[in-house]
Structures are given as C-alpha cells and as structure tokens.
Write a protein that holds these residues in place. Structure first.
Motif, PDB file in Angstrom:
ATOM      1  N   ALA A  52       0.796  -1.260   0.046  1.00  0.00           N
ATOM      2  CA  ALA A  52       0.119  -0.001   0.090  1.00  0.00           C
ATOM      3  C   ALA A  52       0.745   1.188  -0.094  1.00  0.00           C
ATOM      4  N   PHE A  53       1.866   1.323   0.792  1.00  0.00           N
ATOM      5  CA  PHE A  53       2.826   2.426   1.135  1.00  0.00           C
ATOM      6  C   PHE A  53       3.554   2.603  -0.357  1.00  0.00           C
ATOM      7  N   GLN A  54       3.883   1.678  -0.953  1.00  0.00           N
ATOM      8  CA  GLN A  54       4.728   1.695  -2.245  1.00  0.00           C
ATOM      9  C   GLN A  54       3.910   2.332  -3.160  1.00  0.00           C
ATOM     10  N   GLN A  55       2.633   2.115  -3.230  1.00  0.00           N
ATOM     11  CA  GLN A  55       1.692   2.696  -4.065  1.00  0.00           C
ATOM     12  C   GLN A  55       1.354   4.252  -3.709  1.00  0.00           C
ATOM     13  N   TYR A  56       1.028   4.491  -2.656  1.00  0.00           N
ATOM     14  CA  TYR A  56       0.547   5.548  -2.039  1.00  0.00           C
ATOM     15  C   TYR A  56       1.056   5.976  -0.741  1.00  0.00           C
ATOM     16  N   GLN A  57       1.970   6.972  -0.720  1.00  0.00           N
ATOM     17  CA  GLN A  57       2.617   7.388   0.447  1.00  0.00           C
ATOM     18  C   GLN A  57       1.797   8.439   1.348  1.00  0.00           C
ATOM     19  N   ASP A  58       0.600   7.860   1.874  1.00  0.00           N
ATOM     20  CA  ASP A  58      -0.290   8.565   2.574  1.00  0.00           C
ATOM     21  C   ASP A  58       0.098   8.579   4.060  1.00  0.00           C
ATOM     22  N   ALA A  59      -0.352   9.713   4.725  1.00  0.00           N
ATOM     23  CA  ALA A  59       0.028   9.568   6.232  1.00  0.00           C
ATOM     24  C   ALA A  59      -0.780   8.537   7.017  1.00  0.00           C
ATOM     25  N   GLU A  60      -1.838   8.230   6.689  1.00  0.00           N
ATOM     26  CA  GLU A  60      -2.328   7.268   7.451  1.00  0.00           C
ATOM     27  C   GLU A  60      -1.829   5.827   7.278  1.00  0.00           C
ATOM     28  N   LEU A  78       1.918   1.450   8.828  1.00  0.00           N
ATOM     29  CA  LEU A  78       3.076   0.736   8.397  1.00  0.00           C
ATOM     30  C   LEU A  78       4.157   0.925   9.731  1.00  0.00           C
ATOM     31  N   GLY A  79       4.308   2.166  10.232  1.00  0.00           N
ATOM     32  CA  GLY A  79       5.200   2.409  11.255  1.00  0.00           C
ATOM     33  C   GLY A  79       4.883   1.763  12.574  1.00  0.00           C
ATOM     34  N   GLU A  80       3.746   1.541  12.711  1.00  0.00           N
ATOM     35  CA  GLU A  80       3.207   0.941  14.034  1.00  0.00           C
ATOM     36  C   GLU A  80       3.636  -0.587  13.852  1.00  0.00           C
ATOM     37  N   VAL A  81       3.434  -1.137  12.722  1.00  0.00           N
ATOM     38  CA  VAL A  81       3.732  -2.542  12.517  1.00  0.00           C
ATOM     39  C   VAL A  81       5.158  -2.961  12.473  1.00  0.00           C
ATOM     40  N   LEU A  82       5.918  -2.147  11.888  1.00  0.00           N
ATOM     41  CA  LEU A  82       7.507  -2.056  11.837  1.00  0.00           C
ATOM     42  C   LEU A  82       7.730  -2.101  13.421  1.00  0.00           C
ATOM     43  N   TRP A  83       7.420  -1.110  14.072  1.00  0.00           N
ATOM     44  CA  TRP A  83       7.681  -0.972  15.351  1.00  0.00           C
ATOM     45  C   TRP A  83       7.398  -2.308  16.273  1.00  0.00           C
ATOM     46  N   SER A  84       6.152  -2.688  16.002  1.00  0.00           N
ATOM     47  CA  SER A  84       5.824  -3.986  16.869  1.00  0.00           C
ATOM     48  C   SER A  84       6.662  -5.324  16.587  1.00  0.00           C
ATOM     49  N   LEU A  85       7.448  -5.109  15.162  1.00  0.00           N
ATOM     50  CA  LEU A  85       8.198  -6.017  14.935  1.00  0.00           C
ATOM     51  C   LEU A  85       9.701  -5.863  15.228  1.00  0.00           C
ATOM     52  N   GLU A  86       9.849  -4.825  15.990  1.00  0.00           N
ATOM     53  CA  GLU A  86      11.318  -4.395  16.503  1.00  0.00           C
ATOM     54  C   GLU A  86      11.871  -3.821  15.406  1.00  0.00           C
ATOM     55  N   GLN A  87      11.501  -3.610  14.302  1.00  0.00           N
ATOM     56  CA  GLN A  87      12.117  -2.705  13.255  1.00  0.00           C
ATOM     57  C   GLN A  87      11.983  -1.294  13.568  1.00  0.00           C
ATOM     58  N   VAL A 141      10.202   5.951   8.118  1.00  0.00           N
ATOM     59  CA  VAL A 141       8.722   6.073   7.419  1.00  0.00           C
ATOM     60  C   VAL A 141       8.014   7.275   8.129  1.00  0.00           C
ATOM     61  N   TRP A 142       8.067   7.321   9.406  1.00  0.00           N
ATOM     62  CA  TRP A 142       7.094   8.321  10.045  1.00  0.00           C
ATOM     63  C   TRP A 142       8.010   9.772   9.741  1.00  0.00           C
ATOM     64  N   LEU A 143       9.338   9.611   9.767  1.00  0.00           N
ATOM     65  CA  LEU A 143       9.953  11.163   9.622  1.00  0.00           C
ATOM     66  C   LEU A 143       9.958  11.568   8.208  1.00  0.00           C
ATOM     67  N   ASN A 144       9.840  10.697   7.188  1.00  0.00           N
ATOM     68  CA  ASN A 144       9.461  10.909   5.736  1.00  0.00           C
ATOM     69  C   ASN A 144       8.284  11.443   5.456  1.00  0.00           C
ATOM     70  N   VAL A 145       7.360  11.102   5.998  1.00  0.00           N
ATOM     71  CA  VAL A 145       5.914  11.580   5.871  1.00  0.00           C
ATOM     72  C   VAL A 145       5.590  12.737   6.665  1.00  0.00           C
ATOM     73  N   VAL A 146       5.712  12.722   7.767  1.00  0.00           N
ATOM     74  CA  VAL A 146       5.515  13.782   8.577  1.00  0.00           C
ATOM     75  C   VAL A 146       5.994  15.166   8.378  1.00  0.00           C
ATOM     76  N   GLN A 147       7.261  15.025   7.825  1.00  0.00           N
ATOM     77  CA  GLN A 147       7.535  16.362   7.076  1.00  0.00           C
ATOM     78  C   GLN A 147       6.704  16.679   5.764  1.00  0.00           C
ATOM     79  N   LYS A 148       6.074  15.660   5.084  1.00  0.00           N
ATOM     80  CA  LYS A 148       4.949  16.145   4.111  1.00  0.00           C
ATOM     81  C   LYS A 148       3.630  16.489   4.692  1.00  0.00           C
ATOM     82  N   HIS A 149       3.453  16.077   5.747  1.00  0.00           N
ATOM     83  CA  HIS A 149       1.977  16.066   6.483  1.00  0.00           C
ATOM     84  C   HIS A 149       2.124  16.313   8.122  1.00  0.00           C
TER      85      HIS A 149
END
Length: 163
Positions: A63-71, A76-85, A92-100
């Motif tokens: 989904a994120f590769q197709q559309y870099q939407d803030a939600e 994506l960031g929450e799932v990555l975080w939960s997987l210790e990534q 992901v968060w820093l890139n998108v929070v700059q735009k939104h």
C-alpha cells in the motif's frame, strides 16, 4: 462497491473488536479491487489487529509503495515498530510527517511509540548569529494535548482514496 465494503470493514477493524467480520469484508473488497492502496492498508491493519504482524507488513508495504499517505505511514510504522524494526518505523514516520506535519493519526501514532521523534532538536546556536537560540515557550507537536486537539487535514489528504 469495493470502497464501501472496505470502509465498513476498516471501521470495524479500527474501532471494534469485530476483527473476523472486518477481515471478511476487507477480503471481499480486496477481491474487487486488489491494487487499491486504501484496501491494501485496511487488510494490513486488520491483520495487525488480529496479531498477524508479518502478514500485515506485506500488505502495508505494498500500500505504501503505491501511495505514501500519512495514515498508511502511521499503520506501517506501527507494524514495523511492533516487529522491532524501530529504525525503519522512524524513517517512514519522519519522511511522511515532513510532508503532512498536521496529520492527526500520524502524529498520534508517533506520539504513542516514539514521542521524542516529534521533539525539535535544540541547536546550540542560531545559524546566522552564532547566539543561543531562545526558548519560545510554544507548544510542540510532542505535547499530547496539542496532538489530541489537532483536527487539521492536509490538502493532499482530502484527495486521498478513502477507506
């Protein structure tokens, strides 16, 4: 209508414990529109809510590769975080929070998992004068009250595909 089915499924996944019903609805929507990033995001989100984190990551990355939407970035960031990534989640968060910078869901997600990410880094001196930077006393986005009260939406978000 894939969008309507997805909207109902996402709402159930996000706001209730009816994840099995949500999953079934989103699966129907996905069969009708398999490449719609909002539906891919919903499938990732419901899988995450069902504790199927690795499967969720696949859908959210697509989904994120197709559309870099803030939600989508928040999910994506929450799932990555939960997987210790955590490094990947921050990127992901820093890139998108700059735009939104005022997107409520994204800010709330960052505040929940990595509030220091929203805290502006203090510089020892101002770049043009060499003098110490004064503290303005203004509320930062890291202030949970400021984040919770933020109901603004970026113009880009209004054109985004809705779940």
């Amino acid at each position: 209508n894939a969008i309507a089915i997805n909207a109902l499924g996402y709402t159930l996944a996000d706001r209730t414990d009816r994840t099995k019903e949500a999953f079934d609805l989103i699966q129907q929507a996905l069969a009708l529109a398999p490449n719609n990033p909002a539906i891919l995001d919903s499938m990732g989100w419901v899988l995450y809510r069902m504790n199927q984190k690795k499967e969720a990551l696949i859908f959210l990355l697509k989904a994120f590769q197709q559309y870099q939407d803030a939600e989508i970035a928040a999910h994506l960031g929450e799932v990555l975080w939960s997987l210790e990534q955590k490094t990947e989640a921050r990127e992901v968060w820093l890139n998108v929070v700059q735009k939104h910078p005022k997107h409520k869901v994204l800010l709330q997600t960052i505040q929940k998992f990595d509030p220091e990410l929203l805290t502006p880094k203090e510089e020892a001196s101002s770049p043009d004068t060499g003098e110490a930077s004064p503290d303005t006393g203004e509320a930062s986005p890291a202030n949970s009250d400021a984040v919770a009260d933020n109901n603004e939406t970026d113009a880009d978000d209004l054109a985004a595909p809705k779940k």
